[in-house]
Design a protein around this motif. Sequence first.
Motif, PDB file in Angstrom:
ATOM      1  N   UNK A  92       0.895  -1.224  -0.071  1.00 58.41           N
ATOM      2  CA  UNK A  92       0.147   0.012  -0.095  1.00 58.41           C
ATOM      3  C   UNK A  92       0.815   1.214   0.198  1.00 58.41           C
ATOM      4  N   UNK A  93       0.573   2.172  -0.811  1.00 58.99           N
ATOM      5  CA  UNK A  93       1.280   3.337  -0.838  1.00 58.99           C
ATOM      6  C   UNK A  93       0.386   4.254  -0.178  1.00 58.99           C
ATOM      7  N   UNK A  94       1.044   5.677   0.353  1.00 58.94           N
ATOM      8  CA  UNK A  94       0.362   6.721   1.064  1.00 58.94           C
ATOM      9  C   UNK A  94       0.205   7.697  -0.281  1.00 58.94           C
ATOM     10  N   UNK A  95      -1.004   8.193  -0.104  1.00 60.34           N
ATOM     11  CA  UNK A  95      -1.707   9.222  -0.925  1.00 60.34           C
ATOM     12  C   UNK A  95      -1.009  10.706  -0.466  1.00 60.34           C
ATOM     13  N   UNK A  96      -0.417  10.770   0.386  1.00 57.77           N
ATOM     14  CA  UNK A  96       0.167  12.207   0.847  1.00 57.77           C
ATOM     15  C   UNK A  96       1.628  11.969   0.823  1.00 57.77           C
ATOM     16  N   UNK A  97       2.257  13.045   0.378  1.00 60.84           N
ATOM     17  CA  UNK A  97       3.787  13.373   0.306  1.00 60.84           C
ATOM     18  C   UNK A  97       3.897  14.572   0.994  1.00 60.84           C
ATOM     19  N   UNK A 135      -2.834  22.965   5.857  1.00 62.31           N
ATOM     20  CA  UNK A 135      -1.365  22.770   6.407  1.00 62.31           C
ATOM     21  C   UNK A 135      -0.692  22.281   5.246  1.00 62.31           C
ATOM     22  N   UNK A 136       0.756  22.101   5.328  1.00 59.79           N
ATOM     23  CA  UNK A 136       1.755  21.696   4.609  1.00 59.79           C
ATOM     24  C   UNK A 136       2.337  20.443   5.224  1.00 59.79           C
ATOM     25  N   UNK A 137       2.482  19.483   4.503  1.00 62.41           N
ATOM     26  CA  UNK A 137       2.888  18.216   4.967  1.00 62.41           C
ATOM     27  C   UNK A 137       4.686  18.203   5.050  1.00 62.41           C
ATOM     28  N   UNK A 138       5.049  18.198   6.135  1.00 62.50           N
ATOM     29  CA  UNK A 138       6.466  18.208   6.490  1.00 62.50           C
ATOM     30  C   UNK A 138       7.207  16.905   6.160  1.00 62.50           C
ATOM     31  N   UNK A 139       6.492  15.920   6.690  1.00 64.17           N
ATOM     32  CA  UNK A 139       7.109  14.498   6.386  1.00 64.17           C
ATOM     33  C   UNK A 139       6.061  13.500   6.888  1.00 64.17           C
ATOM     34  N   UNK A 140       6.160  12.464   6.105  1.00 63.38           N
ATOM     35  CA  UNK A 140       5.532  11.464   6.102  1.00 63.38           C
ATOM     36  C   UNK A 140       6.186  10.015   6.535  1.00 63.38           C
ATOM     37  N   UNK A 141       5.564   9.178   7.461  1.00 69.88           N
ATOM     38  CA  UNK A 141       6.276   7.988   8.198  1.00 69.88           C
ATOM     39  C   UNK A 141       5.378   6.873   8.152  1.00 69.88           C
ATOM     40  N   UNK A 181       1.419   8.012   9.183  1.00 69.66           N
ATOM     41  CA  UNK A 181       1.227   9.451   9.663  1.00 69.66           C
ATOM     42  C   UNK A 181       2.074  10.516   9.296  1.00 69.66           C
ATOM     43  N   UNK A 182       1.585  11.627   9.375  1.00 68.97           N
ATOM     44  CA  UNK A 182       2.378  12.904   8.626  1.00 68.97           C
ATOM     45  C   UNK A 182       2.519  13.908   9.749  1.00 68.97           C
ATOM     46  N   UNK A 183       3.451  14.570   9.505  1.00 69.14           N
ATOM     47  CA  UNK A 183       3.785  15.739  10.242  1.00 69.14           C
ATOM     48  C   UNK A 183       3.510  16.960   9.526  1.00 69.14           C
ATOM     49  N   UNK A 184       2.275  17.884   9.968  1.00 67.35           N
ATOM     50  CA  UNK A 184       1.981  18.947   9.274  1.00 67.35           C
ATOM     51  C   UNK A 184       2.101  20.109  10.079  1.00 67.35           C
ATOM     52  N   UNK A 185       2.531  21.198   9.298  1.00 65.63           N
ATOM     53  CA  UNK A 185       2.552  22.544   9.451  1.00 65.63           C
ATOM     54  C   UNK A 185       1.267  23.357   9.045  1.00 65.63           C
ATOM     55  N   UNK A 186       0.538  23.872  10.268  1.00 69.85           N
ATOM     56  CA  UNK A 186      -0.573  24.285   9.884  1.00 69.85           C
ATOM     57  C   UNK A 186      -0.619  25.552   9.838  1.00 69.85           C
ATOM     58  N   UNK A 187      -1.631  26.330   9.146  1.00 70.02           N
ATOM     59  CA  UNK A 187      -1.651  27.691   8.934  1.00 70.02           C
ATOM     60  C   UNK A 187      -1.768  28.611  10.191  1.00 70.02           C
ATOM     61  N   UNK A 189       1.467  19.413  14.066  1.00 73.54           N
ATOM     62  CA  UNK A 189       0.881  18.256  14.589  1.00 73.54           C
ATOM     63  C   UNK A 189       1.492  17.051  13.774  1.00 73.54           C
ATOM     64  N   UNK A 190       1.331  15.728  14.378  1.00 70.66           N
ATOM     65  CA  UNK A 190       1.264  14.291  13.635  1.00 70.66           C
ATOM     66  C   UNK A 190      -0.161  13.789  13.489  1.00 70.66           C
ATOM     67  N   UNK A 191      -0.359  13.445  12.415  1.00 69.24           N
ATOM     68  CA  UNK A 191      -1.596  13.228  12.063  1.00 69.24           C
ATOM     69  C   UNK A 191      -1.687  11.769  11.176  1.00 69.24           C
ATOM     70  N   UNK A 192      -2.769  11.002  11.631  1.00 64.85           N
ATOM     71  CA  UNK A 192      -2.919   9.949  10.819  1.00 64.85           C
ATOM     72  C   UNK A 192      -3.450  10.121   9.376  1.00 64.85           C
ATOM     73  N   UNK A 193      -2.709   9.534   8.386  1.00 65.39           N
ATOM     74  CA  UNK A 193      -2.831  10.052   7.047  1.00 65.39           C
ATOM     75  C   UNK A 193      -4.208  10.046   6.532  1.00 65.39           C
ATOM     76  N   UNK A 194      -5.173   9.231   6.984  1.00 63.46           N
ATOM     77  CA  UNK A 194      -6.338   8.985   6.493  1.00 63.46           C
ATOM     78  C   UNK A 194      -7.197  10.418   6.827  1.00 63.46           C
ATOM     79  N   UNK A 195      -6.893  11.170   7.814  1.00 60.95           N
ATOM     80  CA  UNK A 195      -7.802  12.253   7.988  1.00 60.95           C
ATOM     81  C   UNK A 195      -7.045  13.464   7.374  1.00 60.95           C
ATOM     82  N   UNK A 196      -6.367  13.276   6.487  1.00 59.82           N
ATOM     83  CA  UNK A 196      -5.757  14.515   5.450  1.00 59.82           C
ATOM     84  C   UNK A 196      -6.219  14.211   4.144  1.00 59.82           C
TER      85      UNK A 196
END
Length: 68
Positions: free
Chosen positions: A1-6, A30-36, A47-53, A58-65
């Motif tokens: 499975x590949x993550x759809x967020x980069x 927000x801008x995705x800083x990193x995906x793990x 999960x993704x680290x996101x810099x919000x406006x 925050x770190x978010x589960x990718x399915x919520x982005x």
Amino acid sequence: MKCNIQSGDLVNFYSTFASFQRGYVKRNPGIVLRVDQVINQEPQRFSAMVLWSDSSITNEHSTYLKKV
């Protein structure tokens, strides 16, 4: 499975559960800083680290982005 967020993607936090959304109304987008990849999870999860406006990070589960 590949993550759809980069890294570098512009995203909004999205959930069908209203109380989850409330904390992100003033943060989106927000801008995705990193995906793990979450280790030892089947199926694969990300999960993704996101810099919000609002300047929070925050770190978010990718399915919520969702990409904007």
